[in-house]
Design a protein around this motif. Sequence first.
Motif, PDB file in Angstrom:
ATOM      1  N   PRO A  78      -2.692   1.248  16.372  1.00 16.38           N
ATOM      2  CA  PRO A  78      -3.836   0.905  15.450  1.00 16.38           C
ATOM      3  C   PRO A  78      -2.798   1.251  14.534  1.00 16.38           C
ATOM      4  O   PRO A  78      -1.798   1.472  14.321  1.00 16.38           O
ATOM      5  CB  PRO A  78      -4.291   2.444  15.617  1.00 16.38           C
ATOM      6  N   LEU A  79      -3.176   0.953  13.337  1.00 17.65           N
ATOM      7  CA  LEU A  79      -2.583   0.170  12.154  1.00 17.65           C
ATOM      8  C   LEU A  79      -3.174   1.255  11.025  1.00 17.65           C
ATOM      9  O   LEU A  79      -4.849   0.666  10.778  1.00 17.65           O
ATOM     10  CB  LEU A  79      -2.527  -1.064  12.224  1.00 17.65           C
ATOM     11  N   LEU A  80      -3.184   1.875   9.787  1.00 16.17           N
ATOM     12  CA  LEU A  80      -3.997   2.679   8.568  1.00 16.17           C
ATOM     13  C   LEU A  80      -3.151   1.566   8.118  1.00 16.17           C
ATOM     14  O   LEU A  80      -1.912   2.057   7.164  1.00 16.17           O
ATOM     15  CB  LEU A  80      -4.103   4.045   8.680  1.00 16.17           C
ATOM     16  N   VAL A  81      -3.882   1.339   6.914  1.00 19.25           N
ATOM     17  CA  VAL A  81      -3.181   1.185   5.059  1.00 19.25           C
ATOM     18  C   VAL A  81      -4.041   1.188   4.194  1.00 19.25           C
ATOM     19  O   VAL A  81      -5.317   1.769   4.208  1.00 19.25           O
ATOM     20  CB  VAL A  81      -3.578  -0.995   5.263  1.00 19.25           C
ATOM     21  N   VAL A  82      -3.843   2.577   3.517  1.00 19.74           N
ATOM     22  CA  VAL A  82      -4.550   3.208   2.395  1.00 19.74           C
ATOM     23  C   VAL A  82      -3.275   3.014   1.525  1.00 19.74           C
ATOM     24  O   VAL A  82      -2.267   3.503   0.988  1.00 19.74           O
ATOM     25  CB  VAL A  82      -4.412   5.072   3.001  1.00 19.74           C
ATOM     26  N   PHE A 140      -6.289   7.909  16.741  1.00 20.85           N
ATOM     27  CA  PHE A 140      -6.037   6.513  16.672  1.00 20.85           C
ATOM     28  C   PHE A 140      -4.592   7.459  16.525  1.00 20.85           C
ATOM     29  O   PHE A 140      -3.390   6.361  15.498  1.00 20.85           O
ATOM     30  CB  PHE A 140      -6.120   5.415  16.029  1.00 20.85           C
ATOM     31  N   PRO A 141      -3.366   8.207  17.711  1.00 15.59           N
ATOM     32  CA  PRO A 141      -1.883   8.465  16.814  1.00 15.59           C
ATOM     33  C   PRO A 141      -1.128   7.077  16.743  1.00 15.59           C
ATOM     34  O   PRO A 141      -0.900   5.482  18.313  1.00 15.59           O
ATOM     35  CB  PRO A 141      -1.542   8.913  18.264  1.00 15.59           C
ATOM     36  N   THR A 144      -7.893  -0.409  24.197  1.00 17.33           N
ATOM     37  CA  THR A 144      -6.256  -0.991  23.787  1.00 17.33           C
ATOM     38  C   THR A 144      -6.374  -0.712  22.316  1.00 17.33           C
ATOM     39  O   THR A 144      -4.710  -0.525  21.771  1.00 17.33           O
ATOM     40  CB  THR A 144      -6.824  -2.919  23.834  1.00 17.33           C
ATOM     41  N   GLN A 145      -7.213  -0.051  21.803  1.00 15.29           N
ATOM     42  CA  GLN A 145      -7.165   0.610  20.255  1.00 15.29           C
ATOM     43  C   GLN A 145      -6.088  -0.353  18.768  1.00 15.29           C
ATOM     44  O   GLN A 145      -5.254   0.119  18.307  1.00 15.29           O
ATOM     45  CB  GLN A 145      -5.832   1.608  20.411  1.00 15.29           C
ATOM     46  N   GLU A 146      -6.446  -1.629  19.502  1.00 14.46           N
ATOM     47  CA  GLU A 146      -5.751  -2.733  18.114  1.00 14.46           C
ATOM     48  C   GLU A 146      -7.828  -2.250  16.749  1.00 14.46           C
ATOM     49  O   GLU A 146      -8.246  -3.165  17.230  1.00 14.46           O
ATOM     50  CB  GLU A 146      -5.982  -3.592  18.993  1.00 14.46           C
ATOM     51  N   ILE A 147      -6.845  -1.887  16.543  1.00 13.46           N
ATOM     52  CA  ILE A 147      -7.928  -1.287  14.963  1.00 13.46           C
ATOM     53  C   ILE A 147      -7.116  -1.400  13.570  1.00 13.46           C
ATOM     54  O   ILE A 147      -5.995  -0.622  14.031  1.00 13.46           O
ATOM     55  CB  ILE A 147      -9.030  -0.489  15.254  1.00 13.46           C
ATOM     56  N   THR A 148      -7.017  -2.104  12.498  1.00 11.61           N
ATOM     57  CA  THR A 148      -6.520  -1.833  12.199  1.00 11.61           C
ATOM     58  C   THR A 148      -8.020  -2.098  10.793  1.00 11.61           C
ATOM     59  O   THR A 148      -8.667  -2.163  10.393  1.00 11.61           O
ATOM     60  CB  THR A 148      -6.373  -2.908  10.790  1.00 11.61           C
ATOM     61  N   ALA A 149      -7.415  -0.017   9.968  1.00 13.07           N
ATOM     62  CA  ALA A 149      -7.842  -0.349   9.054  1.00 13.07           C
ATOM     63  C   ALA A 149      -7.911   0.426   7.738  1.00 13.07           C
ATOM     64  O   ALA A 149      -6.284   0.585   7.814  1.00 13.07           O
ATOM     65  CB  ALA A 149      -8.560   1.583   8.802  1.00 13.07           C
ATOM     66  N   VAL A 150      -8.274  -0.308   6.687  1.00 11.13           N
ATOM     67  CA  VAL A 150      -7.597  -0.548   4.798  1.00 11.13           C
ATOM     68  C   VAL A 150      -8.453   0.561   4.549  1.00 11.13           C
ATOM     69  O   VAL A 150     -10.243   0.097   4.390  1.00 11.13           O
ATOM     70  CB  VAL A 150      -7.787  -1.960   4.959  1.00 11.13           C
TER      71      VAL A 150
END
Length: 295
Positions: A25-29, A293-294, A262-268
Motif C-alpha cells: 500500500p501507498l498513502l499520498v496526503v 494497510f500497514p 496483495t494490498q496493492e492499493i494507492t490512496a491519494v
Amino acid sequence: RPMEETLLADLNASQRAAVTHRGGPLLVVAGAGTGKTTVLTRRYAHLLQDLNQDPSRVLALTFTDKAAVEIEDRVLQLLPVGTYDFWISTFHGFCQRILELHGLEIGLPNRFHVLTPTDAWLLLRRHLEELPLVHYKPLGNPVKFLRGLLQHISRAKDEGISPEVYRTLAEEGVLTGDEATIVSERSRLRELADLYACYRGFLLQEDALDFGDLILETLRLFRTRPALLAKYQKQFAAILVDEFQDTNGAQYELLKLLAGPTQEITAVGDDDQAIYKFRGASLANILQFRTDFPM
C-alpha cells in the motif's frame, strides 16, 4: 526504459518515490496544488509498464465523472498510441459496471436503471398509501417527510447498512432513557426499518436501484460470491483511489475487499478538503488506512 524517463523527468524526489513505489500500500496526503493528480496519473502509467500495457489490470476510482475523464485523458497522453479499455471511473460507475455484469447472481435485474434523488422521491410519492408510516405520517402535508426519509436511507447505505442490518439495529440496538422513551424510540426505529425494506421492494419492482444501492449491492455481491471477488482481486494488480478523503464507509469497505491479500492499493488524498463530508465521507479513513494497510 525511455518512457520511464519521461514519466519521472519533471518530478521532485517525493513525487518520484510515490510514482515508482512497489510492493504494497501507498498513502499520498498533500494539499491543493501539490501535483497529486500528476502523481496518480504518472503512477498509473508506470504500473502499466510492468503489466504489459494491459489496462484491465489497474483500477482507478474517483468521485466525479469530470475527474474520471481528466484522469483518463492525462493517462492517454502518457501512453503509446492505441486503443485501451480502461477501468477508470467513479465509484458508482465502477459498481454499475460490475452489477450489470453479475447482478443476476444476487437476484438483481440484469437491466436496471438508476434513480436520481428526484426519481426516488417520485417513487415513494406514487406509493404513499402503501408506506408503513405512523410516526412520520403528518396530518397536513402528506409528503412532508419523504425527502428527509430518503436522505436517512441514503446515509445508511453510505455506511454500508442494508435493510436487514437496519432491522437488527432497530430491534436490538441499545437505547437509553426511561421505559416510555425507549418504547417510543424503538417504535420509531422499527418504522424506519419497515420503510427502508418497503422502499427497496418498490425499487426492485421497477427494476431500479438508487445511487446508494450501487455500492451496497456490489458489497453484497462480493461478500456472498467469494469466487467472483477473488477473480477481480486477481484481475486488478493495482488499485488507485483519487480524493481518498471523500470516501464514505461503504466505499472504503469496497476498497478493502478489492485490495485483498496483495494490498496493492494507492490512496491519494487531501486531509483539508473533505468536500463530501455531508455524504458520510470521513477523514477518519485517512487515519484508518494506516491501520488497515500497514506500510
